[in-house]
Every structure is written in structure tokens, then in C-alpha cells.
Enzyme design. Structure first.
Site, mmCIF file in Angstrom:
data_model
loop_
_atom_site.group_PDB
_atom_site.id
_atom_site.type_symbol
_atom_site.label_atom_id
_atom_site.label_comp_id
_atom_site.label_asym_id
_atom_site.label_seq_id
_atom_site.Cartn_x
_atom_site.Cartn_y
_atom_site.Cartn_z
ATOM 1 N N HIS A 231 0.679 -1.316 -0.014
ATOM 2 C CA HIS A 231 -0.088 -0.050 -0.063
ATOM 3 C C HIS A 231 0.673 1.390 -0.028
ATOM 4 C CE1 HIS A 231 -3.845 2.059 -0.093
ATOM 5 N NE2 HIS A 231 -4.391 1.594 0.990
ATOM 6 N N ASP B 265 -2.398 1.508 -4.356
ATOM 7 C CA ASP B 265 -3.773 1.744 -3.642
ATOM 8 C C ASP B 265 -4.566 0.699 -3.964
ATOM 9 O OD1 ASP B 265 -2.820 4.066 -2.648
ATOM 10 O OD2 ASP B 265 -3.313 5.407 -4.379
#
Length: 439
Positions: A410, A414
Site C-alpha cells: 500500500h 492503492d
């Protein structure tokens, strides 16, 4: 004339190797290019050939010891009567030149220390200390009693270079009062360990040390857990058309190309096409920079017979057609299980596919291989009833279904990007283009 046996460099990123087994003992004859020992790196196990013919005169490192690349690990001579030159552990080829000067200075230092104390009588000591550890102890004024109390981290609790250097560092940092407390705590800990060992020996518990590969796997997994911010997305895929195609053509494919038609190349092919549309999945994080890989180097996880794991790499996989992916996958997997991979074939990946489904798992949640930013876990294929929409309404039909789970970092990937990438793989598998497969 003696010949040095050097810890070889088996790959660009390999800095050390662990000795698994000496194939020859001191005094044994050996031919040039005959296997003298087996070593293990954090990538693969490998055999080391003898650099010369002769007799094995000296072994400087024992089994399970880890040695930096370039260090001398053994010496070979023309006959056993030949005396090898003095070589200490942790000495590389470039160090040999100054070896005699170092020995003189160490002897002088030893003579000076001995006049002050007689605690360096190692000759009658039953516990084994390497020549390097003894030299450091003499030079730094570490008594035999202190040396006995140091808990070694080497094989069979043997004291190595790092152990004694750490002890010396701690000793210098502590004042005389804290040093006494340290000794008391140290003895207390040793007594606790001895008590624990006694308790274990009297129970039904069996203690087994980790093997080298398992240690490396544990080290890498802990590093990845502490490095990447893992996020997971899952999707189910209708694999019915691929299952039917494989069932109809696996025999003829095997006869024509002499290679097995498995599900892996179908999935790999879909992943490669999806990466072309979502290239950030193929990136790497180097420090605070994003490295955009020009090629798709596909890591394919393979389970070994000893329950360990190795991950060979299909380099430049985007350049291969379906047959090339099939052959590369089968070849690397077979050689990985036989232990005949080259070190370079297990490093340099940009994306990883792991398949816990082959052992019956419905789905899995993988840990990212550093410095990759994603790993795809493939679940098992099960036939089950599924609701399908038709022009005549919803119907329940039997379909071969499979779960895919994508773990992504992350820090740069995304949720929307990772989920779209996974959705693209699903689309490509459910509408696989069989025209590219020649039968």
C-alpha cells in the site's frame, strides 16, 4: 605447493554461504573439479568443485558455519606431509600477504599479556575455540575464564568472531561495578538455559534446530512483514473453459511438445497481459525510490520435498509465448525439486505467483517477496453450483471456480489500482484466447 579453496560468489547479490557438508576429510585425496563440499546460500544449495588435485590438508570452517564470499575455507596440497601456511578464519585471499606480520604482532602481544596473567592456557582447554577467537582473546586481554562464560552463537554453541567482539565491546562500555552485575546476570541466564535444557530432556519435547533454508525463509518473511504495508484483495474466477480445454488437449499437447499442460502457464500468461496494462504492479521499491522494471521477471514459488520453499524466476517472461512459458515453468520447477538450479535462476524477480491451491487450499494470503510490491496467491479449482444470468433468467449451473488473492504494498499501490489489476486477470482467464496455443 598448496592451493586455497575459496568460498565462491554464486550470484551478484550473494555475500556469504553456509557449509552444509564436507565431501572430503582431512588427508583424503581429491581430483580437480571433484566435489569437495556442499554450500547453501539464501537462494539455492550448490556443490563446490575442487580447484586442484591433491590431498586435503586443512579445513578451516566446520559444517553449518556461515562464511563470507572470498574467504579461504580449506587448503589442498600435493601430499599430506606438506605443511599449509598459517591462515586464520575470516582471512581472504588479499589478506594472506600481511599474514606473517600479523602473526608476529600477535605473538608479541601474547608474550606481553602472559607476563601479566597466566589465564591464556588454551592448550589444555577441552572446549574448542577457533584460532581467530584465541588470537582476539589474547590481543584484547580476555581471560580463559571469561571466554568460557561467553555464550556462543555458532554450531554447538561455539564462540565465533562476532560473539567475542560483542563481549569485548560490552566489557569496554561497562564500568567495573556494572561489569560485575553483567557477570552475575550472565551466569544466571546460563543457569536458566541449563535448567531449561534439563527440563526439555526430561519431557516428551524434541528440539530440532532450523535448517539453513528455513532460517533464510524466516528472515525474509520477517523483513517483508516489517517493510511492506500489506493489503489484500480477492476475486473468484470461472475457470470452466480453461479446465475443459486442458482436459481435452493435455494428452496431445504432451505428445507433441513433450511437456505437461498445467494451469500455471494460463495464469502466468494472464498476469503478464494484466501487468502490461497496470505496470506499477511490476515495480520495486528501493529505499525511497520507485524502480520501474523494464522486464517482467516472474517468480514461481515451488514447494520442495523437504517442505521448504524455493522460488525460481522466469526471466523476461513477457517475451515468451504460451509454449515457452509452459516449458520454462516445468523445467524450473523440476530442477528446483532436484536441487539443480543455478543461483541466478532464483533471484531478480519483479512479480511473484504462489499456488497454495495445488495442496487443496481454497485461497491463500501471501507475503510479498522483497523488493517486489505484489504477490498473487492461486487457490484450488473446485466444481460447484453457480448462479448465471441468461436471456431466459437466472439458472444454477455447475462451474469450475477458483479464488485469486492479491497482496500488494500500500506504500505505492492503492486499493483501486490493485483491485483493477486483479479484475483484469479475472477477465483474461474467463475469456482466455486459446488461438495462441498451437496444438
Amino acid at each position: 605447493m598448496t592451493t586455497d579453496v575459496i568460498m565462491p560468489k554464486l550470484g551478484e547479490s550473494i555475500t556469504e554461504g553456509t557449509i552444509l557438508e564436507w565431501k572430503k576429510n582431512i588427508g583424503d585425496s581429491i581430483e580437480r573439479d571433484e566435489t569437495i563440499l556442499e554450500i547453501s546460500t539464501d537462494k539455492v544449495d550448490s556443490e563446490v568443485p575442487s580447484p586442484a588435485s591433491g590431498v586435503l590438508l586443512e579445513i578451516l570452517y566446520n559444517t553449518n558455519e556461515t562464511v563470507p564470499v572470498g574467504e579461504i575455507i580449506a587448503k589442498i596440497g600435493d601430499s599430506f606431509d606438506e605443511k599449509p601456511s598459517k591462515v586464520e578464519k575470516n582471512q581472504t585471499v588479499s589478506d594472506k600477504k600481511s599474514n606473517s606480520e600479523e602473526n608476529i604482532s600477535l605473538e608479541e602481544s601474547f608474550d606481553e599479556k602472559k607476563s601479566e596473567t597466566d589465564t591464556f592456557d588454551f592448550d589444555n582447554e577441552r572446549r574448542f575455540f577457533s584460532p581467530l577467537v584465541k588470537s582476539i582473546a589474547k590481543k584484547e586481554g580476555v581471560s580463559l575464564a571469561e571466554l568460557r562464560d561467553i555464550k556462543g552463537s555458532g554450531h554447538n554453541s561455539r564462540v565465533n568472531k562476532n560473539d567475542i567482539l560483542n563481549y569485548i565491546k560490552q566489557k569496554k562500555q561497562l564500568n567495573s561495578e556494572s561489569l560485575k552485575d553483567f557477570g552475575k546476570d550472565y551466569n544466571t541466564n546460563n543457569n536458566q538455559i541449563s535448567s531449561y535444557k534439563q527440563e526439555v530432556s526430561n519431557s516428551n519435547t524434541e528440539i530440532e534446530p532450523m535448517g539453513h533454508i528455513r532460517k533464510m525463509i524466516a528472515k525474509h518473511m520477517i523483513k517483508s512483514r516489517d517493510t511492506s504495508v500489506h493489503v489484500y484483495s480477492s476475486n473468484e474466477v470461472d475457470m470452466t473453459s480453461i479446465v475443459n480445454f486442458r482436459n481435452d488437449n493435455k494428452k496431445s499437447y504432451d505428445l507433441k511438445y513433450d511437456t505437461s499442460l498445467t494451469y500455471t502457464p494460463f495464469i502466468t500468461r494472464a498476469v503478464i497481459k494484466a501487468i502490461n496494462e497496470y505496470p506499477m504492479i511490476n515495480c520495486s521499491i528501493i529505499g525511497e525510490n520507485i524502480s520501474h522494471n523494464k522486464n517482467i521477471n516472474m517468480w514461481i514459488a515451488v514447494a520442495l520435498p523437504d517442505n521448504n520453499l524455493i522460488v525460481p524466476v522466469i526471466k523476461n517472461s513477457e517475451e515468451l509465448n504460451f509454449l515457452g512459458l509452459t516449458r520454462s515453468t516445468n523445467d524450473l520447477a523440476n530442477r528446483a525439486r532436484l536441487g539443480s538450479l543455478n543461483p541466478d535462476e532464483a533471484q531478480g524477480s519483479s512479480f511473484t505467483i504462489t499456488n497454495p491451491g495445488i495442496f487443496g487450499s481454497l485461497f491463500g494470503m501471501g507475503i510479498i517477496n522483497q523488493p517486489n510490491v505484489a504477490i498473487l496467491s492461486v487457490g484450488s479449482i473446485h466444481k460447484r453450483p453457480v448462479v448465471k444470468e441468461t436471456d431466459y433468467g437466472d439458472v444454477i449451473v455447475p462451474r469450475s471456480m477458483m479464488y485469486l488473492t492479491l497482496a500488494y504494498d500500500h506504500r505505492i499501490i492503492d486499493g483501486a489500482y490493485g483491485t483493477k489489476f486483479l479484475g483484469k486477470i479475472k477477465e483474461l482467464l474467463e475469456h482466455f484466447s486459446f488461438d495462441e496455443i498451437e496444438l
